[in-house]
Design a protein around this motif. Structure first.
Motif, PDB file in Angstrom:
ATOM      1  N   ASN A  63      31.500  17.453 -84.565  1.00 48.82           N
ATOM      2  CA  ASN A  63      30.242  18.170 -84.717  1.00 48.82           C
ATOM      3  C   ASN A  63      30.201  19.279 -83.659  1.00 48.82           C
ATOM      4  OD1 ASN A  63      27.685  18.869 -85.466  1.00 48.82           O
ATOM      5  ND2 ASN A  63      26.672  17.108 -84.516  1.00 48.82           N
ATOM      6  N   VAL A  64      29.389  20.315 -83.874  1.00 51.86           N
ATOM      7  CA  VAL A  64      29.257  21.339 -82.835  1.00 51.86           C
ATOM      8  C   VAL A  64      28.560  20.717 -81.646  1.00 51.86           C
ATOM      9  CG1 VAL A  64      29.267  23.467 -84.150  1.00 51.86           C
ATOM     10  CG2 VAL A  64      27.173  22.140 -83.974  1.00 51.86           C
ATOM     11  N   CYS A  70      29.767  15.233 -77.947  1.00 50.14           N
ATOM     12  CA  CYS A  70      28.410  15.658 -78.308  1.00 50.14           C
ATOM     13  C   CYS A  70      27.372  14.618 -77.918  1.00 50.14           C
ATOM     14  CB  CYS A  70      28.324  15.954 -79.805  1.00 50.14           C
ATOM     15  SG  CYS A  70      28.285  14.480 -80.827  1.00 50.14           S
ATOM     16  N   SER A  71      26.105  15.036 -77.968  1.00 47.54           N
ATOM     17  CA  SER A  71      25.026  14.170 -77.503  1.00 47.54           C
ATOM     18  C   SER A  71      24.870  12.939 -78.392  1.00 47.54           C
ATOM     19  CB  SER A  71      23.712  14.957 -77.465  1.00 47.54           C
ATOM     20  OG  SER A  71      23.476  15.553 -78.726  1.00 47.54           O
ATOM     21  N   GLY A  75      25.191   9.221 -77.076  1.00 43.72           N
ATOM     22  CA  GLY A  75      23.877   8.579 -77.093  1.00 43.72           C
ATOM     23  C   GLY A  75      23.947   7.076 -76.843  1.00 43.72           C
ATOM     24  N   LEU A  76      23.132   6.607 -75.884  1.00 45.06           N
ATOM     25  CA  LEU A  76      23.172   5.189 -75.504  1.00 45.06           C
ATOM     26  C   LEU A  76      22.534   4.317 -76.589  1.00 45.06           C
ATOM     27  CD1 LEU A  76      22.279   5.509 -71.725  1.00 45.06           C
ATOM     28  CD2 LEU A  76      24.511   5.023 -72.751  1.00 45.06           C
TER      29      LEU A  76
ATOM     30  N   PHE B   3      18.629  20.680 -82.938  1.00 52.27           N
ATOM     31  CA  PHE B   3      19.944  21.304 -83.010  1.00 52.27           C
ATOM     32  C   PHE B   3      20.910  20.560 -82.104  1.00 52.27           C
ATOM     33  CE2 PHE B   3      16.969  24.603 -84.221  1.00 52.27           C
ATOM     34  CZ  PHE B   3      17.513  24.996 -85.419  1.00 52.27           C
ATOM     35  N   PRO B   4      22.161  20.448 -82.551  1.00 49.33           N
ATOM     36  CA  PRO B   4      23.142  19.716 -81.747  1.00 49.33           C
ATOM     37  C   PRO B   4      23.614  20.524 -80.556  1.00 49.33           C
ATOM     38  CG  PRO B   4      24.177  20.559 -83.726  1.00 49.33           C
ATOM     39  CD  PRO B   4      22.727  20.931 -83.809  1.00 49.33           C
TER      40      PRO B   4
END
Lengths: 206, 206
Positions: A63-64, A70-71, A75-76, B3-4
Motif C-alpha cells: 500500500n502507499v 505502513c500504518s 497498527g497494534l 488517507f494512508p
C-alpha cells in the motif's frame, strides 16, 4: 483549438493527459489558476512533485505509505491473522472507510490479464505467499479474504491465488457478491441476482 | 476520508481546490499520477509553474499572451477598426474558434456587479475608452461590438459602456440573441423567443 499563448497550450496539454479531463476542462482549470494568487499554483505543483518523489510503498502490503511499513501493517489493534487481497490502493481506502475490517491488506497492483500480458510475475502475488510462509507463529495467517473485481481477470487471479494458498493450509474466502443494500431486485442484472440466490446465506446459521 | 499517506492527502487537498473536482476525483488523479513515470508529474508541475509565473497579459486588449502585445493585436490581417468587448479570456477563444471575426478584442476581466462590489474601476473599461480615444487616424475605431453575457450584470455593463462610447462617436452594436442554430422553437425559453421576435432580421435588407 487555438491558444493565445504557448504557456497556456502547454499547461492545457499536460492537464488533459489526466484521465477524464478533456481540453475544455483543462482550459477551464488553467484559467481558474490564472485568476488565483500565485501561491495556489505553487502549492499544487509542490504537492504533486513531493507526492511523486517521496512516496513510498509499504514493504509488507505494498500500500502507499510515508514510511517503509505502513500504518495499517504497524497498527497494534490490527488482526494480523487475516489478510485482505485487493487489486489496487483505492480498494484499501474503500474498505477502510467501511470501518468493518480490522485485518491487514495485500495490494496486488493489478489482476492477472493474459490479454494485456500481465502474468503473476508482474503482480505482488509471490510476496503474498511469502508473507503467509514466513509469518511468525504468533502472527500466523489464518485467513486470506479475496476482494478482487468480479471480472474474468479478477476470477482468474482469485483462482490462481486460491490454488497456491491451499497448499499452505490457509483458509481462503471471497467477499460476498449480491444485491447492493437498498438495491431493487427488478433492476439487478441477471448474473448478480442469479449468483445471490446460489450463494444465499442461511438465516439461522448467521 | 482517511488517507494512508500525508503526501497523498496533501496532493488530494490541493487538487480538490480546483473547480469541479472533488476529493474522489482528486484521489483518482493522484493514484493515476503515481502509476505513471515520474516525468509525467514533473512535466505537469513545470507547465503549471511556468504558466503562472511567466504568463503576460496583452497591454492593449488584456488577453493572455506570451508577449507584451498579443498575436491578435499584432496581427497584420486584423481589422483594427472593430473591437469586440468580452467578459473574459474563454470568450475570446470561443469567438476565435468560429473564424467569423477578424477584428480586435477587449477583455474586461469581468462585468459590473454591484452585488459583488465590482464597479467599472475594477474592470478594464477605462482602458477601452482610452484605446478608442488614442487610436491613430489610420486605425480609428469605427465599431465596438459588445459580446457580453445576457445577464443583468452583462446588460448593466453594456449600458455603461454604450453611454460613454456614444460621446466618443463610435458605433456600438451587440451580438444577436435568439434561437441557437438547430434549436427547436417549442423548447426555447420565453425570454429568448420573445427577444428573437422583437429583434427579427429583415430578409430583403440582409
Amino acid at each position: 483549438m487555438n491558444f493565445p499563448s504557448k504557456l497556456i497550450e502547454d499547461a492545457v496539454n499536460e492537464i488533459s493527459r489526466l484521465p477524464g479531463i478533456g481540453k475544455k476542462t483543462a482550459l477551464r482549470l488553467v484559467l481558474h489558476l490564472l485568476k488565483q494568487k500565485e501561491n495556489v499554483t505553487e502549492d499544487l505543483s509542490q504537492a504533486l512533485l513531493a507526492l511523486r518523489k517521496d512516496i513510498k510503498y509499504c514493504s509488507k502490503c505494498h500500500n502507499v505509505s510515508d514510511e517503509t511499513v505502513c500504518s495499517i501493517c504497524k497498527g497494534l489493534k490490527r488482526d494480523k491473522s487475516i489478510i485482505c487481497v485487493v487489486e489496487d490502493i483505492p480498494d484499501v481506502l474503500a474498505i477502510e472507510n467501511t470501518s468493518q475490517y480490522q485485518g491487514l491488506y495485500h495490494v496486488l497492483g493489478g489482476v492477472i490479464s493474459p490479454m494485456q500480458g500481465i502474468g503473476p510475475d508482474e503482480l505482488k502475488i509471490e510476496s503474498l505467499f511469502e508473507r503467509v510462509r514466513i509469518a511468525p507463529d504468533d502472527e500466523k495467517v489464518q485467513e486470506v479474504i479475496l476482494a478482487l473485481p468480479a471480472t474474468m481477470e479478477g476470477d482468474t487471479t482469485a483462482f490462481y491465488i486460491t490454488r497456491q494458498l491451499k497448499d499452505l493450509g490457509v483458509k481462503v474466502s471471497t467477499i460476498a457478491r449480491g444485491i447492493p443494500v437498498g438495491g431493487e431486485l427488478e433492476y439487478t442484472d441477471e448474473v448478480t441476482l442469479g449468483r445471490s440466490i446460489l450463494t444465499r446465506v442461511n438465516y439461522s446459521a448467521d
